[in-house]
Design an enzyme around this catalytic site. Structure first.
Site, PDB file in Angstrom:
ATOM      1  N   TYR A 199       0.862  -1.186   0.000  1.00  0.00           N
ATOM      2  CA  TYR A 199       0.000   0.000   0.000  1.00  0.00           C
ATOM      3  C   TYR A 199       0.895   1.231   0.000  1.00  0.00           C
ATOM      4  O   TYR A 199       1.831   1.311   0.809  1.00  0.00           O
ATOM      5  CB  TYR A 199      -0.890  -0.005   1.248  1.00  0.00           C
ATOM      6  CG  TYR A 199      -1.767   1.216   1.411  1.00  0.00           C
ATOM      7  CD1 TYR A 199      -1.521   2.150   2.419  1.00  0.00           C
ATOM      8  CD2 TYR A 199      -2.843   1.454   0.558  1.00  0.00           C
ATOM      9  CE1 TYR A 199      -2.326   3.268   2.579  1.00  0.00           C
ATOM     10  CE2 TYR A 199      -3.658   2.577   0.711  1.00  0.00           C
ATOM     11  CZ  TYR A 199      -3.391   3.475   1.722  1.00  0.00           C
ATOM     12  OH  TYR A 199      -4.195   4.588   1.873  1.00  0.00           O
ATOM     13  N   ASP A 244       9.436   2.706  -0.769  1.00  0.00           N
ATOM     14  CA  ASP A 244       8.430   3.397   0.035  1.00  0.00           C
ATOM     15  C   ASP A 244       8.698   3.048   1.509  1.00  0.00           C
ATOM     16  O   ASP A 244       8.322   1.978   1.972  1.00  0.00           O
ATOM     17  CB  ASP A 244       7.027   2.962  -0.390  1.00  0.00           C
ATOM     18  CG  ASP A 244       5.969   3.644   0.467  1.00  0.00           C
ATOM     19  OD1 ASP A 244       4.764   3.438   0.207  1.00  0.00           O
ATOM     20  OD2 ASP A 244       6.346   4.370   1.421  1.00  0.00           O
ATOM     21  N   LYS A 264       5.136   9.528   8.553  1.00  0.00           N
ATOM     22  CA  LYS A 264       4.946   9.012   9.911  1.00  0.00           C
ATOM     23  C   LYS A 264       5.975   9.534  10.913  1.00  0.00           C
ATOM     24  O   LYS A 264       5.888  10.666  11.376  1.00  0.00           O
ATOM     25  CB  LYS A 264       4.889   7.480   9.878  1.00  0.00           C
ATOM     26  CG  LYS A 264       3.684   6.962   9.028  1.00  0.00           C
ATOM     27  CD  LYS A 264       3.596   5.454   9.025  1.00  0.00           C
ATOM     28  CE  LYS A 264       2.620   4.952   7.980  1.00  0.00           C
ATOM     29  NZ  LYS A 264       1.227   4.949   8.426  1.00  0.00           N
TER      30      LYS A 264
HETATM   31  P1  KE4 Z   1      -0.608   8.471   4.370  1.00  0.00           P
HETATM   32  O1  KE4 Z   1      -1.087   9.141   3.099  1.00  0.00           O
HETATM   33  O2  KE4 Z   1      -1.718   7.667   5.041  1.00  0.00           O
HETATM   34  O3  KE4 Z   1       0.107   9.420   5.321  1.00  0.00           O
HETATM   35  O4  KE4 Z   1       0.548   7.418   3.945  1.00  0.00           O
HETATM   36  C1  KE4 Z   1       0.224   6.446   2.986  1.00  0.00           C
HETATM   37  C2  KE4 Z   1       1.209   5.299   3.108  1.00  0.00           C
HETATM   38  C3  KE4 Z   1       2.215   5.178   2.171  1.00  0.00           C
HETATM   39  N1  KE4 Z   1       3.119   4.178   2.237  1.00  0.00           N
HETATM   40  C4  KE4 Z   1       3.070   3.273   3.237  1.00  0.00           C
HETATM   41  C5  KE4 Z   1       4.086   2.180   3.269  1.00  0.00           C
HETATM   42  C6  KE4 Z   1       2.062   3.348   4.232  1.00  0.00           C
HETATM   43  O5  KE4 Z   1       2.033   2.424   5.223  1.00  0.00           O
HETATM   44  C7  KE4 Z   1       1.117   4.377   4.173  1.00  0.00           C
HETATM   45  C8  KE4 Z   1      -0.012   4.504   5.177  1.00  0.00           C
HETATM   46  N2  KE4 Z   1      -0.119   3.453   6.133  1.00  0.00           N
HETATM   47  C9  KE4 Z   1      -1.436   3.179   6.643  1.00  0.00           C
HETATM   48  C10 KE4 Z   1      -1.316   2.043   7.659  1.00  0.00           C
HETATM   49  N3  KE4 Z   1      -1.301   0.794   7.046  1.00  0.00           N
HETATM   50  C11 KE4 Z   1      -2.082   4.389   7.216  1.00  0.00           C
HETATM   51  C12 KE4 Z   1      -3.306   4.135   8.076  1.00  0.00           C
HETATM   52  C13 KE4 Z   1      -4.552   4.636   7.430  1.00  0.00           C
HETATM   53  O6  KE4 Z   1      -4.697   4.485   6.194  1.00  0.00           O
HETATM   54  O7  KE4 Z   1      -5.395   5.186   8.194  1.00  0.00           O
END
Ligand code: KE4
Length: 431
Positions: free
Chosen positions: A144, A239, A267
């Site tokens: 993801y 990523d 994060k």
């Molecule tokens: P954000 O756009 O949610 O800040 O980041 C996206 C993203 C990109 N790359 C990786 C490897 C990620 O894990 C994420 C976001 N992680 C999720 C948790 N699995 C965020 C939680 C959510 O979607 O509420």
């Protein structure tokens, strides 16, 4: 456990917010039941609106490597707020955090701050397309990278959890430029490149996947991707939004000893405030506007509050490298406790851990990719999640996520968690 107010707020929230949440995974859809509403966090704990206490293993989905609300981050924010919350101009803080990131992640020669992991990854693939003048990207099933259209093609995390691997609203034309490889399977990548010769701009991967549960890449797989990208003029993007500064000071690329061309971050680098970043080779990054023709922008990019919190965390990690030893000790202690519990119920569930991110899968098959992760029994996982919640332990409300240990988790917390898991598994498997 009384969750009256959480239930009340969730009913209210559903009247005004889609699904009652501002991010799908929070809605407990894949574990059933209603989400709890959190009011306050401190250290390894957080407290819901009904005043219940939980040991928190989500840490806001990764940012809280040092636990909730450490005093030094609060102080950095108080100081920043005194000067004003946002100017829309360059500030010294942005120079400072860029220098620290570049110092801690050797593959990054230049970096651009953004406001989320999604912004970082979508900008990185646009940049790769601009740099190579090619259109297609390769991502991997179960990984993801945020919710930009190009990634919602068999994404993991929320989409996988919701069982809808391809999002509505993503056009056929967009999906044509996203090719899907199998994680840890180099042949699928070679076949995709063979069929799309000279059309692939980038390969983007979570080098330690955390969105199909935790699934680390094999070193040979990552090395193979590096070789293919060198041979085929493809930009290799790691990523590290989740793994960056979590699994090591220099992230997964430090553990693998392999340098990507671009890295995306998020994060931890925001200390819990909205932040993302993408960075890498100077020759590629110099194509980003205004120094080059690849446009990217953001009103609040590099804002003083997020930069102050992020800089405080990164400086702390730079000055206290022993953090990673502490995290490893706590994480292996917890993992060993879980494995002892599994022996008692004679289950050999798959258990993947890299540093302080880990996942236990409710399948006895080894989990090495998206397909084997899907063999997990998500119904039992839901039961397990709620058993743990009742005992005051907050795990991921989805089998296909990670749990995170912080430096704030004490041995007492870990022992309580191991005992709670023993009781939860016994209740489920009637030992
Ligand atoms: P954000 O756009 O949610 O800040 O980041 C996206 C993203 C990109 N790359 C990786 C490897 C990620 O894990 C994420 C976001 N992680 C999720 C948790 N699995 C965020 C939680 C959510 O979607 O509420």
């Amino acid at each position: 456990m009384n969750t009256t107010l959480s239930t009340y707020f969730f009913n209210e929230a559903n009247r005004y917010i889609p699904g009652g949440v501002n991010s799908p995974v929070r809605a407990f859809k894949s574990v059933a039941g209603n989400p709890i509403f959190i009011e306050r966090g401190l250290g390894s704990k957080f407290y819901d609106v009904d005043k219940n206490e939980y040991i928190d293993y989500i840490g806001s989905w990764g940012p809280h490597l040092l636990g909730h609300n450490p005093q030094f981050i609060k102080e950095a924010l108080f100081e920043a707020v005194e000067n004003g919350v946002s100017f829309g101009t360059p500030t010294e803080l942005e120079v400072k955090i860029a220098k620290v990131i570049i110092d801690m992640v050797p593959s990054i020669e230049k970096v651009r701050m953004v406001n989320s992991g999604t912004e970082a990854t979508m900008s990185a693939i646009r940049l790769a397309r601009g740099f190579t003048k090619k259109d297609k990207i390769i991502k991997f099933e179960g990984c993801y990278h945020g919710h930009a259209d190009s990634f919602l093609i068999k994404a993991g995390s929320g989409a996988l959890t919701l069982g809808v691997p391809t999002s509505h609203g993503v056009t056929i034309n967009t999906s044509k430029d996203t090719l899907i490889g199998d994680y840890n399977n180099l042949n699928t990548v070679k076949n995709l490149i063979l069929k799309n010769k000279d059309h692939v701009a980038a390969i983007i991967i979570e080098p330690i996947a955390g969105n199909m549960g935790v699934v680390p890449a094999d070193k040979s797989f990552i090395k193979g991707l590096r070789t293919i990208c060198d041979e085929e003029d493809i930009v290799l993007i790691f990523d590290e939004v989740m793994s960056g500064f979590r699994v090591a000071k220099g992230g997964a690329q430090e553990l693998f000893g392999i340098k990507p061309d671009l890295t995306t971050l998020g994060k931890i680098i925001g200390g819990g405030l909205p932040v993302g970043a993408f960075g890498g080779k100077k020759e590629i990054m110099d194509l980003v506007a205004p120094s080059g023709p690849v446009y990217q922008a953001g009103t609040l990019s590099g804002n003083p509050l997020a930069m102050s919190a992020g800089l405080a965390v990164l400086n702390y990690l730079k000055e206290n490298p022993g953090v990673y030893k502490t995290l490893e000790e706590s994480s292996s202690y917890l993992a060993n406790g879980f494995k002892d519990n599994l022996k008692k119920i004679k289950k050999n569930f798959a258990f993947n851990r890299v540093g302080s991110m880990m996942c236990m899968f409710f399948t006895e098959e080894k989990v090495t990719d998206f397909k084997t992760a899907l063999k997990s029994d998500t119904l039992v996982y839901g039961r397990y999640f709620h058993e743990m919640l009742k005992k005051g332990v907050y795990f991921a409300p989805s089998q296909f996520e990670a749990i995170f240990i912080s430096t704030a988790h004490t041995k007492e917390d870990l022992d309580k968690t191991i005992k709670a898991q023993d009781e939860a598994l016994s209740a489920i498997y009637k030992k």
